[in-house]
Design an enzyme around this catalytic site. Structure first.
Site, PDB file in Angstrom:
ATOM      1  N   ASP A 102     -25.233   3.239   9.677  1.00 47.32           N
ATOM      2  CA  ASP A 102     -25.638   1.884  10.062  1.00 47.32           C
ATOM      3  C   ASP A 102     -24.891   0.861   9.237  1.00 47.32           C
ATOM      4  O   ASP A 102     -24.677  -0.270   9.669  1.00 47.32           O
ATOM      5  CB  ASP A 102     -27.144   1.711   9.899  1.00 47.32           C
ATOM      6  CG  ASP A 102     -27.887   2.494  10.971  1.00 47.32           C
ATOM      7  OD1 ASP A 102     -28.154   3.688  10.749  1.00 47.32           O
ATOM      8  OD2 ASP A 102     -28.158   1.918  12.041  1.00 47.32           O
ATOM      9  N   CYS A 159     -30.373  12.481  13.116  1.00 46.18           N
ATOM     10  CA  CYS A 159     -30.578  11.307  13.962  1.00 46.18           C
ATOM     11  C   CYS A 159     -29.676  11.355  15.200  1.00 46.18           C
ATOM     12  O   CYS A 159     -29.167  12.431  15.557  1.00 46.18           O
ATOM     13  CB  CYS A 159     -30.398   9.999  13.207  1.00 46.18           C
ATOM     14  SG  CYS A 159     -31.196   8.624  14.095  1.00 46.18           S
TER      15      CYS A 159
HETATM   16  P1  RI2 Z   1     -24.030   5.135  16.220  1.00 44.88           P
HETATM   17  C1  RI2 Z   1     -28.825   4.672  14.259  1.00 44.88           C
HETATM   18  O1  RI2 Z   1     -29.841   3.766  13.935  1.00 44.88           O
HETATM   19  C2  RI2 Z   1     -28.882   5.932  13.427  1.00 44.88           C
HETATM   20  O2  RI2 Z   1     -29.239   5.694  12.084  1.00 44.88           O
HETATM   21  C3  RI2 Z   1     -27.465   6.378  13.573  1.00 44.88           C
HETATM   22  O3  RI2 Z   1     -27.093   7.359  12.626  1.00 44.88           O
HETATM   23  C4  RI2 Z   1     -26.720   5.077  13.381  1.00 44.88           C
HETATM   24  O4  RI2 Z   1     -27.538   4.097  14.043  1.00 44.88           O
HETATM   25  C5  RI2 Z   1     -25.326   5.021  13.925  1.00 44.88           C
HETATM   26  O5  RI2 Z   1     -25.365   5.249  15.315  1.00 44.88           O
HETATM   27  P2  RI2 Z   1     -31.004   3.357  15.031  1.00 44.88           P
HETATM   28  O6  RI2 Z   1     -30.394   2.347  15.927  1.00 44.88           O
HETATM   29  O7  RI2 Z   1     -23.534   3.743  16.115  1.00 44.88           O
HETATM   30  O8  RI2 Z   1     -31.438   4.619  15.725  1.00 44.88           O
HETATM   31  O9  RI2 Z   1     -23.061   6.136  15.685  1.00 44.88           O
HETATM   32  O10 RI2 Z   1     -32.111   2.759  14.188  1.00 44.88           O
HETATM   33  O11 RI2 Z   1     -24.532   5.480  17.607  1.00 44.88           O
END
Ligand code: RI2
Length: 308
Positions: free
Chosen positions: A182, A113
């Site tokens: 998350d 991701c």
């Molecule tokens: P940072 C994101 O969720 C991903 O799951 C990622 O690993 C997590 O948030 C943490 O991201 P989404 O917003 O806070 O893409 O480290 O659904 O950037």
């Protein structure tokens, strides 16, 4: 989905509360509180899984109850929101520094991701002169892997782009897995983008360490009282176009956006307060998030209608 990443979502919520407070034209403190609470609820309802969002809202709103005038309440929201945004940005920098120490010269790192803070660790290791290579997954169905490979490409890091199902085929080439979070529960389970638990399972089987980069405000206080993290299920059209799915009467498309990686598959959680084993998640919730057990009880009472 316009704002991606649990940290950016939290900062955006804090900024939105600050802007709302600054624009509110009300004369009574009661009306100010009411309007701010309504805004807070709207923000929290936008994404159910990333606990950074309710945590940020809680931090920004927590000065309102003690305020004696509208201006005092407004100033408290603005001050807390700006302090949160600053400390969140600083946290990313500190985690990058701590996380990078776990990446050795010559390592091949896999990430899943698009995590700002996981990438910050990788970029910091590269910046400090370590020769590293990255494997990055595609991340169906929203393809956040594309954002990841662009960032790594711009940083000048050699990156291999693979489909999600190829992780096990490459896991023996990997020295370290780094992902974001998350939410982190009180028992150290990590809720992150769908597919993370499969990556973690492959890493565990191949004896590859898995490091989670997560700011302390991604730890979920309410899991202490047994609340579960809700896994957001997104529209099926993200996985299969409605015109195809609509013709398949016996097929249901499921699209959970997150999954849960058990603590046994997590070697280390790197926070801005230091690196901890997942078993120490409770300490972060108790000592660094400022949630007292009385506050859990209050939340619990509101949720159940019971006073004790
Ligand atoms: P940072 C994101 O969720 C991903 O799951 C990622 O690993 C997590 O948030 C943490 O991201 P989404 O917003 O806070 O893409 O480290 O659904 O950037």
């Amino acid at each position: 989905m316009e704002i991606r990443g649990a940290g950016r979502i939290a900062r955006a919520a804090a900024g939105a509360l600050r802007d709302h407070a600054l624009g509110l034209k009300v004369s009574s403190l009661e009306a100010f509180r009411h309007e701010m609470e309504r805004a807070a609820e709207t923000l929290v309802a936008t994404r159910p899984t990333a606990v950074s969002l309710p945590n940020a809202v809680h931090i920004v709103m927590s000065g309102i109850s003690g305020a004696k005038s509208v201006e005092e309440a407004r100033a408290s929201v603005v001050q807390r929101a700006e302090a949160f945004i600053r400390s969140s940005q600083n946290a990313v920098g500190r985690i990058a520094e701590f996380g990078a120490r776990h990446i050795r010269d010559g390592d091949t790192v896999l990430t899943h991701c698009n995590s700002e803070v996981a990438l910050a660790c990788i970029i910091e290791a590269h910046r400090s002169g370590k020769d590293i290579e990255v494997f990055a997954t595609e991340v169906r169905p929203r393809n956040q892997g594309l954002i990841t490979i662009r960032t790594l490409n711009d940083a000048g890091i050699h990156t291999n782009f693979i489909v999600d199902s190829a992780v096990r085929s490459f896991i023996n080439k990997i020295d370290l897995v780094i992902v974001g979070a998350d939410a982190v529960t009180v028992n150290g389970a990590v809720v992150n983008k769908i597919g993370t638990s499969q990556v973690a399972h492959s890493a565990h089987e191949a004896r590859v360490n898995l490091l989670v980069a997560a700011e302390t405000y991604k730890f979920a206080p309410r899991t202490v009282i047994g609340e579960l993290i809700e896994i957001e299920e997104r529209p099926p059209g993200e996985v299969l176009p409605d015109e195809i799915a609509g013709a398949l009467k016996n097929v249901t498309v499921r699209n959970p956006a997150f999954d849960v990686t058990p603590p046994e598959y997590v070697d280390l959680i790197v926070t801005e307060k230091g690196a901890i084993p997942p078993q120490m998640a409770y300490v972060i919730i108790r000592e660094h998030l400022g949630w007292e057990i009385e506050e859990f009880n209050k939340v619990f009472a509101i949720n159940t209608g019971h006073e004790d």
